[in-house]
Design a protein around this motif. Structure first.
Motif, PDB file in Angstrom:
ATOM      1  N   ASP A 290       0.864  -1.175   0.000  1.00 24.98           N
ATOM      2  CA  ASP A 290       0.000   0.000   0.000  1.00 24.98           C
ATOM      3  C   ASP A 290       0.907   1.233   0.000  1.00 24.98           C
ATOM      4  OD1 ASP A 290      -1.881   1.992   0.459  1.00 24.98           O
ATOM      5  OD2 ASP A 290      -2.265   1.411   2.543  1.00 24.98           O
TER       6      ASP A 290
ATOM      7  N   PHE B  97       1.188   4.951   0.354  1.00 22.81           N
ATOM      8  CA  PHE B  97       0.297   5.912   1.000  1.00 22.81           C
ATOM      9  C   PHE B  97       1.082   7.135   1.487  1.00 22.81           C
ATOM     10  CE2 PHE B  97       2.328   4.284   4.645  1.00 22.81           C
ATOM     11  CZ  PHE B  97       2.071   5.153   5.706  1.00 22.81           C
TER      12      PHE B  97
ATOM     13  N   CYS C  68      -6.238   7.471   1.655  1.00 20.38           N
ATOM     14  CA  CYS C  68      -5.324   6.487   2.263  1.00 20.38           C
ATOM     15  C   CYS C  68      -5.790   6.155   3.673  1.00 20.38           C
ATOM     16  CB  CYS C  68      -3.899   7.036   2.316  1.00 20.38           C
ATOM     17  SG  CYS C  68      -3.185   7.433   0.712  1.00 20.38           S
TER      18      CYS C  68
ATOM     19  N   MET D 136      -8.704   3.886   3.564  1.00 22.23           N
ATOM     20  CA  MET D 136      -8.350   2.510   3.191  1.00 22.23           C
ATOM     21  C   MET D 136      -7.651   1.741   4.317  1.00 22.23           C
ATOM     22  SD  MET D 136      -9.172   1.536   0.093  1.00 22.23           S
ATOM     23  CE  MET D 136      -8.118   0.093   0.037  1.00 22.23           C
TER      24      MET D 136
ATOM     25  N   ILE E 126      -7.068  -2.351   4.652  1.00 21.93           N
ATOM     26  CA  ILE E 126      -5.734  -2.940   4.427  1.00 21.93           C
ATOM     27  C   ILE E 126      -5.335  -3.777   5.644  1.00 21.93           C
ATOM     28  CG2 ILE E 126      -3.281  -2.425   4.067  1.00 21.93           C
ATOM     29  CD1 ILE E 126      -5.078  -1.915   1.589  1.00 21.93           C
TER      30      ILE E 126
ATOM     31  N   LYS F  12       2.949  -1.416   4.103  1.00 17.44           N
ATOM     32  CA  LYS F  12       2.628  -0.049   3.720  1.00 17.44           C
ATOM     33  C   LYS F  12       3.958   0.682   3.537  1.00 17.44           C
ATOM     34  CE  LYS F  12      -0.716   1.875   6.275  1.00 17.44           C
ATOM     35  NZ  LYS F  12      -1.954   1.978   5.537  1.00 17.44           N
TER      36      LYS F  12
ATOM     37  N   PRO G  55      -4.051   6.446  -2.700  1.00 14.85           N
ATOM     38  CA  PRO G  55      -3.298   5.215  -2.511  1.00 14.85           C
ATOM     39  C   PRO G  55      -3.132   4.427  -3.810  1.00 14.85           C
ATOM     40  CG  PRO G  55      -5.562   4.925  -1.765  1.00 14.85           C
ATOM     41  CD  PRO G  55      -5.408   6.363  -2.148  1.00 14.85           C
TER      42      PRO G  55
ATOM     43  N   LEU H 216      -2.135   0.481  -4.748  1.00 19.08           N
ATOM     44  CA  LEU H 216      -1.954  -0.863  -4.204  1.00 19.08           C
ATOM     45  C   LEU H 216      -1.323  -1.728  -5.278  1.00 19.08           C
ATOM     46  CD1 LEU H 216      -5.534  -1.175  -2.693  1.00 19.08           C
ATOM     47  CD2 LEU H 216      -3.460  -0.484  -1.486  1.00 19.08           C
TER      48      LEU H 216
ATOM     49  N   GLN I 280      -2.219  -4.228  -9.918  1.00 21.06           N
ATOM     50  CA  GLN I 280      -2.227  -2.980  -9.165  1.00 21.06           C
ATOM     51  C   GLN I 280      -3.542  -2.248  -9.350  1.00 21.06           C
ATOM     52  OE1 GLN I 280       1.356  -1.276 -10.921  1.00 21.06           O
ATOM     53  NE2 GLN I 280       0.132   0.418 -11.659  1.00 21.06           N
TER      54      GLN I 280
ATOM     55  N   VAL J  90      -9.689  -5.300  -3.654  1.00 23.37           N
ATOM     56  CA  VAL J  90      -8.303  -5.458  -3.181  1.00 23.37           C
ATOM     57  C   VAL J  90      -7.950  -6.942  -3.099  1.00 23.37           C
ATOM     58  CG1 VAL J  90      -6.670  -4.987  -1.309  1.00 23.37           C
ATOM     59  CG2 VAL J  90      -8.407  -3.267  -1.912  1.00 23.37           C
TER      60      VAL J  90
END
Length: 102
Positions: free
Chosen positions: A24, A26, A33, A36, A40, A55, A74, A76, A87, A97
């Motif tokens: 992640d 961020f 972010c 999220m 996460i 992260k 963000p 990912l 991604q 996700v």
């Protein structure tokens, strides 16, 4: 819970991992972010043992963000055997996700 890593740890923990890794990208000031973060952390708990979740703060590790073309956060990215597998950019629902691992 997702663990925050530094640029110095990135290659060892992400690129040399023997299982899939969700990273992640961020920043502490990023609203989406923050939104999220609980998702996460939930995913990190659910995939523990089969995948890792980290992260990385783009303000503290701009060279890593630049290496992977992270322009918006963000972002990912799922890495598998050191390669980018999937991604997504922007806040994502949990199922989206989780689908990045497929």
């Amino acid at each position: 819970m997702a663990t925050q890593i530094t640029a110095a740890e990135f290659d060892e923990k992400v690129l040399k991992a023997d299982k899939p890794v969700l990273v992640d990208f961020f920043a502490t000031w990023c609203g989406p972010c923050k939104m999220m973060a609980p998702t996460i952390d939930q995913i990190a708990t659910e995939v523990a043992g089969t995948a890792d979740v980290y992260k990385i703060d783009v303000d503290q590790a701009p060279e890593i963000a630049q290496r992977y073309g992270v322009m918006s956060i963000p972002t990912l990215i799922v890495f598998d055997k050191g390669q980018v597998k999937n991604q997504a950019v922007g806040a994502q629902p949990k199922p989206a996700v989780m689908a990045l691992f497929d």
